[in-house]
Design a protein around this motif. Structure first.
Motif, mmCIF file in Angstrom:
data_model
loop_
_atom_site.group_PDB
_atom_site.id
_atom_site.type_symbol
_atom_site.label_atom_id
_atom_site.label_comp_id
_atom_site.label_asym_id
_atom_site.label_seq_id
_atom_site.Cartn_x
_atom_site.Cartn_y
_atom_site.Cartn_z
ATOM 1 N N SER A 75 -14.002 -6.381 -22.198
ATOM 2 C CA SER A 75 -13.461 -6.369 -20.844
ATOM 3 C C SER A 75 -14.249 -5.436 -19.933
ATOM 4 O O SER A 75 -15.018 -4.580 -20.389
ATOM 5 C CB SER A 75 -12.001 -5.927 -20.868
ATOM 6 O OG SER A 75 -11.915 -4.559 -21.246
ATOM 7 N N LEU A 76 -14.023 -5.583 -18.630
ATOM 8 C CA LEU A 76 -14.632 -4.672 -17.669
ATOM 9 C C LEU A 76 -14.164 -3.247 -17.931
ATOM 10 O O LEU A 76 -14.937 -2.298 -17.795
ATOM 11 C CB LEU A 76 -14.255 -5.100 -16.244
ATOM 12 C CG LEU A 76 -14.759 -4.206 -15.106
ATOM 13 C CD1 LEU A 76 -16.277 -4.125 -15.118
ATOM 14 C CD2 LEU A 76 -14.257 -4.721 -13.754
ATOM 15 N N GLU A 77 -12.912 -3.092 -18.329
ATOM 16 C CA GLU A 77 -12.394 -1.760 -18.617
ATOM 17 C C GLU A 77 -13.167 -1.110 -19.756
ATOM 18 O O GLU A 77 -13.552 0.065 -19.674
ATOM 19 C CB GLU A 77 -10.913 -1.836 -18.974
ATOM 20 C CG GLU A 77 -10.295 -0.482 -19.287
ATOM 21 C CD GLU A 77 -8.809 -0.577 -19.570
ATOM 22 O OE1 GLU A 77 -8.033 0.121 -18.908
ATOM 23 O OE2 GLU A 77 -8.431 -1.373 -20.463
ATOM 24 N N GLU A 78 -13.435 -1.863 -20.817
ATOM 25 C CA GLU A 78 -14.186 -1.326 -21.948
ATOM 26 C C GLU A 78 -15.604 -0.962 -21.541
ATOM 27 O O GLU A 78 -16.135 0.085 -21.941
ATOM 28 C CB GLU A 78 -14.197 -2.342 -23.090
ATOM 29 C CG GLU A 78 -12.834 -2.557 -23.731
ATOM 30 C CD GLU A 78 -12.823 -3.731 -24.677
ATOM 31 O OE1 GLU A 78 -12.433 -3.534 -25.843
ATOM 32 O OE2 GLU A 78 -13.201 -4.851 -24.275
ATOM 33 N N ALA A 79 -16.231 -1.820 -20.730
ATOM 34 C CA ALA A 79 -17.587 -1.545 -20.263
ATOM 35 C C ALA A 79 -17.609 -0.308 -19.375
ATOM 36 O O ALA A 79 -18.506 0.542 -19.478
ATOM 37 C CB ALA A 79 -18.131 -2.750 -19.502
ATOM 38 N N PHE A 80 -16.620 -0.188 -18.500
ATOM 39 C CA PHE A 80 -16.527 0.961 -17.611
ATOM 40 C C PHE A 80 -16.339 2.251 -18.407
ATOM 41 O O PHE A 80 -16.992 3.262 -18.140
ATOM 42 C CB PHE A 80 -15.357 0.755 -16.642
ATOM 43 C CG PHE A 80 -15.021 1.967 -15.812
ATOM 44 C CD1 PHE A 80 -15.759 2.270 -14.683
ATOM 45 C CD2 PHE A 80 -13.959 2.795 -16.167
ATOM 46 C CE1 PHE A 80 -15.457 3.385 -13.911
ATOM 47 C CE2 PHE A 80 -13.650 3.906 -15.406
ATOM 48 C CZ PHE A 80 -14.403 4.211 -14.277
ATOM 49 N N MET A 81 -15.446 2.226 -19.390
ATOM 50 C CA MET A 81 -15.190 3.416 -20.199
ATOM 51 C C MET A 81 -16.437 3.846 -20.958
ATOM 52 O O MET A 81 -16.723 5.040 -21.098
ATOM 53 C CB MET A 81 -14.034 3.152 -21.176
ATOM 54 C CG MET A 81 -12.701 2.914 -20.500
ATOM 55 S SD MET A 81 -12.092 4.349 -19.584
ATOM 56 C CE MET A 81 -11.704 5.440 -20.946
ATOM 57 N N GLN A 82 -17.191 2.868 -21.433
ATOM 58 C CA GLN A 82 -18.415 3.194 -22.162
ATOM 59 C C GLN A 82 -19.440 3.850 -21.241
ATOM 60 O O GLN A 82 -20.065 4.857 -21.592
ATOM 61 C CB GLN A 82 -19.015 1.920 -22.774
ATOM 62 C CG GLN A 82 -20.347 2.145 -23.489
ATOM 63 C CD GLN A 82 -20.914 0.864 -24.078
ATOM 64 O OE1 GLN A 82 -20.174 0.081 -24.660
ATOM 65 N NE2 GLN A 82 -22.212 0.654 -23.938
ATOM 66 N N LEU A 83 -19.609 3.308 -20.048
ATOM 67 C CA LEU A 83 -20.610 3.828 -19.123
ATOM 68 C C LEU A 83 -20.242 5.215 -18.603
ATOM 69 O O LEU A 83 -21.113 6.067 -18.422
ATOM 70 C CB LEU A 83 -20.783 2.870 -17.945
ATOM 71 C CG LEU A 83 -21.771 3.300 -16.854
ATOM 72 C CD1 LEU A 83 -23.191 3.393 -17.422
ATOM 73 C CD2 LEU A 83 -21.744 2.329 -15.683
ATOM 74 N N THR A 84 -18.954 5.444 -18.349
ATOM 75 C CA THR A 84 -18.533 6.688 -17.696
ATOM 76 C C THR A 84 -18.020 7.746 -18.671
ATOM 77 O O THR A 84 -17.505 8.783 -18.242
ATOM 78 C CB THR A 84 -17.433 6.396 -16.657
ATOM 79 O OG1 THR A 84 -16.288 5.836 -17.319
ATOM 80 C CG2 THR A 84 -17.939 5.428 -15.599
ATOM 81 N N SER B 259 -12.037 0.595 -3.580
ATOM 82 C CA SER B 259 -11.962 1.541 -4.686
ATOM 83 C C SER B 259 -10.679 1.271 -5.468
ATOM 84 O O SER B 259 -9.617 1.074 -4.879
ATOM 85 C CB SER B 259 -11.960 2.973 -4.150
ATOM 86 O OG SER B 259 -11.616 3.889 -5.173
ATOM 87 N N SER B 260 -10.784 1.249 -6.798
ATOM 88 C CA SER B 260 -9.595 1.009 -7.614
ATOM 89 C C SER B 260 -9.808 1.531 -9.021
ATOM 90 O O SER B 260 -10.933 1.586 -9.522
ATOM 91 C CB SER B 260 -9.270 -0.488 -7.667
ATOM 92 O OG SER B 260 -8.134 -0.727 -8.482
ATOM 93 N N HIS B 261 -8.689 1.923 -9.655
ATOM 94 C CA HIS B 261 -8.728 2.301 -11.067
ATOM 95 C C HIS B 261 -8.270 1.149 -11.959
ATOM 96 O O HIS B 261 -8.308 1.271 -13.185
ATOM 97 C CB HIS B 261 -7.827 3.517 -11.316
ATOM 98 C CG HIS B 261 -8.392 4.795 -10.800
ATOM 99 N ND1 HIS B 261 -7.881 5.447 -9.704
ATOM 100 C CD2 HIS B 261 -9.447 5.538 -11.218
ATOM 101 C CE1 HIS B 261 -8.585 6.550 -9.487
ATOM 102 N NE2 HIS B 261 -9.541 6.625 -10.377
ATOM 103 N N LEU B 262 -7.840 0.058 -11.362
ATOM 104 C CA LEU B 262 -7.363 -1.083 -12.148
ATOM 105 C C LEU B 262 -8.543 -2.001 -12.465
ATOM 106 O O LEU B 262 -8.912 -2.870 -11.681
ATOM 107 C CB LEU B 262 -6.276 -1.839 -11.380
ATOM 108 C CG LEU B 262 -4.987 -1.070 -11.106
ATOM 109 C CD1 LEU B 262 -3.998 -1.947 -10.351
ATOM 110 C CD2 LEU B 262 -4.367 -0.562 -12.403
#
Length: 311
Positions: A282-291, A183-186
């Motif tokens: 980035s994965l961060e952008e994809a994650f932010m969009q999904l969540t 588990s990570s927030h990075l």
């Protein structure tokens, strides 16, 4: 292998984990992602028998944690780096764990060396920095040489060398055929470490897929293009029905076509290009969009006029 089936945890009227079904397979690093309060830590605690499910089950290699005959030899975990007696040395802390689980004393020195704490092994844990405490927690997780490992935010407090080390360690453990759940927030670190992703929001699974498939589905790509006549280039691409935005460095961001099509449009207009690159979000952008709809604790962006100068 970790298997959750209909896993649910309620605290009064609040549902922390809501009917999760997932399989964490051996031989790969699985990133367990989600906003704060999504249910990640609760799920890990249930996997380790620290919390009892309200419904459903979660097992390790087909058995509940409480039914494992030698838990530390089968499952290693780092959930809280601070869960160490502050008056004990690192060596004493690991020795107690080893003796209580039938693990040879020599293994203590092996894991101290593996995590880089040999030189401070006889210092009290209460004097450790956060990064050193993280390394001690990882040593405890590795002590029984288990086939399944769970890490909750393992890079907290680590310096760049430490982050590279834990990334390499996790990937090597997975390459040995072990089950590794992290588990990570990075997000940038997960992009480099994980092979597979399980994304959770408000206690429910939002995605369970490979990193590559996750990016392909949730991270839109665009084309970065630059030439000596940007205004004419923008006009030509806009006339072709493409979405064009000017970037601060003079390049253009183009959406609606791939790099080959953008290049051909420029060639048809007789325009020279100095740069033509496909940019993957980035994965961060994809994650932010999904969540985006699953964030429970979202802070407002302060008005810059309300922030005192120099604050």
């Amino acid at each position: 292998m970790i298997v959750a089936t209909g896993l649910t945890k309620r605290y009064g009227s609040s549902v922390a984990v809501d009917g999760i079904d997932m399989v964490v397979e051996p031989g790969r690093v699985t990133g367990f992602l989600g906003p704060n309060g999504a249910g990640k830590s609760t799920t890990m605690r249930m996997a380790l028998g620290l919390d009892r499910p309200s419904a459903g089950s979660i097992t390790v290699d087909g058995r509940a944690y409480a039914d494992l005959p030698a838990p530390l030899r089968e499952v290693g975990a780092l959930l809280d780096a601070g869960a160490v007696h502050k008056g004990r040395t690192a060596r004493d802390h690991l020795t107690v764990l080893a003796l209580s689980n039938g693990i040879p004393r020599r293994r203590v020195d092996e894991v101290l060396d593996l995590v880089g704490l040999t030189g401070v092994a006889d210092r009290r844990a209460g004097g450790y920095s956060l990064g050193m405490s993280q390394r001690l927690g990882i040593a405890g997780a590795l002590l029984g040489d288990p086939g399944t490992l769970l890490f909750d935010e393992p890079v907290n407090g680590l310096d760049p060398e430490g982050i590279l080390w834990i990334r390499t360690l996790m990937r090597s453990l997975a390459a040995q055929g072990r089950t590794v759940l992290v588990s990570s927030h990075l997000m940038s670190e997960m992009a480099l470490t994980a092979d597979h992703l399980v994304v959770i929001g408000r206690g429910r699974i939002l995605a369970d897929t490979s990193v590559r498939a996750f990016l392909d589905e949730h991270a839109a790509s665009w084309v970065r293009v630059r030439g000596p006549r940007p205004a004419e280039l923008a006009a030509a691409l806009g006339t072709a029905g493409l979405e064009v935005d000017a970037l601060a460095d003079g390049a253009l961001a183009v959406r609606g076509a791939g790099a080959p099509d953008v290049g051909e449009r420029a060639a048809d207009a007789g325009l020279v290009l100095h740069e033509l690159t496909t940019v993957q979000a980035s994965l961060e952008e994809a994650f932010m969009q999904l969540t985006a709809d699953s964030v429970q604790y979202s802070a407002a962006v302060p008005d810059r006029h309300l922030v005192p100068a120099g604050a």
